[in-house]
Design an enzyme around this catalytic site. Structure first.
Site, PDB file in Angstrom:
ATOM      1  N   GLY A  74       0.787  -1.232   0.000  1.00 47.12           N
ATOM      2  CA  GLY A  74       0.000   0.000   0.000  1.00 47.12           C
ATOM      3  C   GLY A  74       0.816   1.277   0.000  1.00 47.12           C
ATOM      4  O   GLY A  74       0.326   2.327   0.436  1.00 47.12           O
ATOM      5  N   SER A  75       2.044   1.243  -0.494  1.00 46.58           N
ATOM      6  CA  SER A  75       2.853   2.485  -0.509  1.00 46.58           C
ATOM      7  C   SER A  75       2.230   3.523  -1.443  1.00 46.58           C
ATOM      8  O   SER A  75       2.250   4.717  -1.156  1.00 46.58           O
ATOM      9  CB  SER A  75       4.287   2.173  -0.931  1.00 46.58           C
ATOM     10  OG  SER A  75       4.332   1.653  -2.247  1.00 46.58           O
ATOM     11  N   ASN A  76       1.649   3.071  -2.534  1.00 39.20           N
ATOM     12  CA  ASN A  76       0.964   4.023  -3.428  1.00 39.20           C
ATOM     13  C   ASN A  76      -0.299   4.569  -2.761  1.00 39.20           C
ATOM     14  O   ASN A  76      -0.603   5.760  -2.855  1.00 39.20           O
ATOM     15  CB  ASN A  76       0.620   3.350  -4.751  1.00 39.20           C
ATOM     16  CG  ASN A  76       1.831   3.197  -5.641  1.00 39.20           C
ATOM     17  OD1 ASN A  76       2.377   4.164  -6.155  1.00 39.20           O
ATOM     18  ND2 ASN A  76       2.299   1.974  -5.787  1.00 39.20           N
ATOM     19  N   MET A 105      -3.064  -6.751  -7.755  1.00 36.97           N
ATOM     20  CA  MET A 105      -2.416  -7.798  -8.529  1.00 36.97           C
ATOM     21  C   MET A 105      -3.401  -8.730  -9.238  1.00 36.97           C
ATOM     22  O   MET A 105      -3.093  -9.886  -9.509  1.00 36.97           O
ATOM     23  CB  MET A 105      -1.486  -8.618  -7.607  1.00 36.97           C
ATOM     24  CG  MET A 105      -0.369  -7.785  -6.980  1.00 36.97           C
ATOM     25  SD  MET A 105       0.582  -6.862  -8.206  1.00 36.97           S
ATOM     26  CE  MET A 105       1.639  -8.160  -8.825  1.00 36.97           C
ATOM     27  N   LYS A 106      -4.587  -8.266  -9.522  1.00 35.86           N
ATOM     28  CA  LYS A 106      -5.558  -9.054 -10.283  1.00 35.86           C
ATOM     29  C   LYS A 106      -5.958  -8.265 -11.531  1.00 35.86           C
ATOM     30  O   LYS A 106      -5.935  -7.039 -11.540  1.00 35.86           O
ATOM     31  CB  LYS A 106      -6.807  -9.310  -9.434  1.00 35.86           C
ATOM     32  CG  LYS A 106      -6.619 -10.317  -8.298  1.00 35.86           C
ATOM     33  CD  LYS A 106      -6.761 -11.739  -8.789  1.00 35.86           C
ATOM     34  CE  LYS A 106      -6.865 -12.761  -7.651  1.00 35.86           C
ATOM     35  NZ  LYS A 106      -5.911 -12.601  -6.580  1.00 35.86           N
ATOM     36  N   LEU A 107      -6.400  -9.003 -12.547  1.00 33.15           N
ATOM     37  CA  LEU A 107      -6.956  -8.371 -13.743  1.00 33.15           C
ATOM     38  C   LEU A 107      -8.460  -8.228 -13.558  1.00 33.15           C
ATOM     39  O   LEU A 107      -9.137  -9.194 -13.215  1.00 33.15           O
ATOM     40  CB  LEU A 107      -6.659  -9.225 -14.975  1.00 33.15           C
ATOM     41  CG  LEU A 107      -5.180  -9.370 -15.359  1.00 33.15           C
ATOM     42  CD1 LEU A 107      -5.044 -10.328 -16.536  1.00 33.15           C
ATOM     43  CD2 LEU A 107      -4.586  -8.013 -15.707  1.00 33.15           C
ATOM     44  N   ASN A 109      -4.265   2.534 -13.638  1.00 35.58           N
ATOM     45  CA  ASN A 109      -3.350   1.602 -12.990  1.00 35.58           C
ATOM     46  C   ASN A 109      -1.936   2.152 -13.058  1.00 35.58           C
ATOM     47  O   ASN A 109      -1.575   2.857 -14.001  1.00 35.58           O
ATOM     48  CB  ASN A 109      -3.409   0.235 -13.695  1.00 35.58           C
ATOM     49  CG  ASN A 109      -2.477  -0.781 -13.061  1.00 35.58           C
ATOM     50  OD1 ASN A 109      -2.321  -0.791 -11.844  1.00 35.58           O
ATOM     51  ND2 ASN A 109      -1.852  -1.603 -13.884  1.00 35.58           N
ATOM     52  N   THR A 110      -1.151   1.840 -12.051  1.00 33.21           N
ATOM     53  CA  THR A 110       0.251   2.207 -12.067  1.00 33.21           C
ATOM     54  C   THR A 110       1.079   0.925 -12.206  1.00 33.21           C
ATOM     55  O   THR A 110       0.766  -0.099 -11.602  1.00 33.21           O
ATOM     56  CB  THR A 110       0.667   2.959 -10.779  1.00 33.21           C
ATOM     57  OG1 THR A 110       2.073   3.222 -10.843  1.00 33.21           O
ATOM     58  CG2 THR A 110       0.353   2.200  -9.515  1.00 33.21           C
ATOM     59  N   HIS A 111       2.093   1.008 -13.086  1.00 34.88           N
ATOM     60  CA  HIS A 111       2.900  -0.184 -13.370  1.00 34.88           C
ATOM     61  C   HIS A 111       4.379   0.200 -13.302  1.00 34.88           C
ATOM     62  O   HIS A 111       4.780   1.225 -13.885  1.00 34.88           O
ATOM     63  CB  HIS A 111       2.549  -0.730 -14.763  1.00 34.88           C
ATOM     64  CG  HIS A 111       3.299  -1.971 -15.118  1.00 34.88           C
ATOM     65  ND1 HIS A 111       3.022  -3.199 -14.541  1.00 34.88           N
ATOM     66  CD2 HIS A 111       4.327  -2.168 -15.978  1.00 34.88           C
ATOM     67  CE1 HIS A 111       3.842  -4.103 -15.044  1.00 34.88           C
ATOM     68  NE2 HIS A 111       4.652  -3.509 -15.917  1.00 34.88           N
ATOM     69  N   SER A 151       4.705   3.678 -15.299  1.00 29.73           N
ATOM     70  CA  SER A 151       3.669   4.123 -16.234  1.00 29.73           C
ATOM     71  C   SER A 151       2.326   4.183 -15.514  1.00 29.73           C
ATOM     72  O   SER A 151       2.013   3.278 -14.725  1.00 29.73           O
ATOM     73  CB  SER A 151       3.536   3.134 -17.405  1.00 29.73           C
ATOM     74  OG  SER A 151       4.797   2.902 -18.021  1.00 29.73           O
ATOM     75  N   GLY A 192      -6.869  -5.628 -21.558  1.00 26.48           N
ATOM     76  CA  GLY A 192      -5.573  -6.290 -21.765  1.00 26.48           C
ATOM     77  C   GLY A 192      -4.768  -6.351 -20.481  1.00 26.48           C
ATOM     78  O   GLY A 192      -5.237  -5.972 -19.403  1.00 26.48           O
ATOM     79  N   ASP A 247      -1.990  -4.663 -18.731  1.00 30.86           N
ATOM     80  CA  ASP A 247      -1.183  -3.420 -18.731  1.00 30.86           C
ATOM     81  C   ASP A 247      -1.067  -2.844 -20.144  1.00 30.86           C
ATOM     82  O   ASP A 247      -0.012  -2.341 -20.550  1.00 30.86           O
ATOM     83  CB  ASP A 247       0.210  -3.693 -18.147  1.00 30.86           C
ATOM     84  CG  ASP A 247       0.132  -4.145 -16.699  1.00 30.86           C
ATOM     85  OD1 ASP A 247       0.909  -5.056 -16.322  1.00 30.86           O
ATOM     86  OD2 ASP A 247      -0.703  -3.608 -15.952  1.00 30.86           O
TER      87      ASP A 247
HETATM   88  C1  GRF Z   1       4.047  -1.047  -7.086  1.00 25.46           C
HETATM   89  O1  GRF Z   1       5.265  -0.794  -7.759  1.00 25.46           O
HETATM   90  C2  GRF Z   1       2.965  -1.322  -8.100  1.00 25.46           C
HETATM   91  O2  GRF Z   1       3.122  -0.635  -9.318  1.00 25.46           O
HETATM   92  C3  GRF Z   1       3.122  -2.780  -8.319  1.00 25.46           C
HETATM   93  O3  GRF Z   1       3.279  -3.295  -7.005  1.00 25.46           O
HETATM   94  C4  GRF Z   1       4.123  -2.353  -6.281  1.00 25.46           C
HETATM   95  C5  GRF Z   1       3.656  -2.313  -4.852  1.00 25.46           C
HETATM   96  O4  GRF Z   1       2.680  -1.365  -4.705  1.00 25.46           O
HETATM   97  N1  GRF Z   1       1.962  -3.379  -8.962  1.00 25.46           N
HETATM   98  P1  GRF Z   1       2.138  -0.914  -3.231  1.00 25.46           P
HETATM   99  O5  GRF Z   1       3.332  -0.691  -2.340  1.00 25.46           O
HETATM  100  O6  GRF Z   1       1.283  -2.054  -2.728  1.00 25.46           O
HETATM  101  O7  GRF Z   1       1.378   0.336  -3.503  1.00 25.46           O
END
Ligand code: GRF
Length: 218
Positions: free
Chosen positions: A30-32, A108-110, A125-127, A154, A161, A163
């Site tokens: 959960g850092s984001n 981490m799921k689609l 989404n952040t990748h 990104s 799709g 990502d």
């Molecule tokens: C992040 O780099 C995200 O892009 C990737 O998993 C990492 C962990 O994210 N999918 P977070 O610390 O759980 O926000």
């Protein structure tokens, strides 16, 4: 009492924008999410996290949400007969919070057809790689194994799709010769958190226009 002839009071811009409701999907540390929760404390940011939904219990991201007073929900794949049922349940759980924008942050799921039918075009989404290179669950590891000298992160619009959706923003991060997956990912995450907070705030305050493969912030 206001009649039709009287001008309706115009709320200040930040008051209007602060109504921009975010639901954040998480699967891990959960850092984001933490970065978004920090940003949303400022009314000028223009958006607030109104719900956090995870695909698994007992993760740090859920604790972060609770500490911030944000409601949470868990929709675990193992609790459903198949992925389509899970996707429908995820859609309902997110819908409870009436989001304007859904943010996949370490999720981490689609997501599937039901989810995209309801939140497509307003889910980002952040990748941790420079898409379209190195999509999927191991972007950092794959970039390192390939031997790239520059990677990065990104922020994309989520489509059906992996990502593969329209790119909203990207930022490069140099790869050091002695980088491991962990050291490179940590360096990318520093940039990623800042980029995600910036992009989500600009979507809230100015909107996002998606035209085919081209996504432009307002
Ligand atoms: C992040 O780099 C995200 O892009 C990737 O998993 C990492 C962990 O994210 N999918 P977070 O610390 O759980 O926000």
């Amino acid at each position: 009492m206001t009649s039709s002839t009287q001008p309706r009071p115009v709320p200040p811009a930040h008051a209007v924008a602060a109504s921009h409701r975010l639901v954040v999907l998480v699967s891990g540390a959960g850092s984001n999410l933490a970065a978004l929760l920090d940003a949303h404390r400022d009314p000028a940011y223009g958006a607030r996290v109104v719900g956090v939904v995870s695909d698994r219990p007992g993760i740090a991201a859920l604790d972060l949400a609770r500490q911030a007073g944000v409601p949470t929900a868990v929709v675990a794949l193992r609790d459903f007969p198949d992925r389509a049922a899970w996707d429908r349940a995820l859609t309902e759980a997110v819908g409870v919070f009436s989001p304007d924008t859904v943010v996949c942050a370490g999720f981490m799921k689609l997501v599937g057809a039901a989810f995209l039918g309801r939140f497509g075009g307003r889910t980002v989404n952040t990748h941790p790689a420079l898409l379209p290179s190195f999509p999927g669950a191991h972007g950092v590891r794959d970039a390192l194994a390939y031997g790239v000298k520059v990677s990065g992160c990104s922020v994309i619009v989520v489509d059906d799709g992996v990502d593969a959706g329209p790119i909203i923003a990207q930022e490069a991060v140099p790869v050091a010769d002695d980088d491991t997956e962990e050291t490179l990912h940590e360096r990318i995450k520093v940039v990623e958190r800042r980029l995600l907070v910036d992009v989500v705030g600009r979507i809230a305050r100015h909107g996002l226009d998606v035209d085919g493969r081209h996504a432009r912030l307002g």
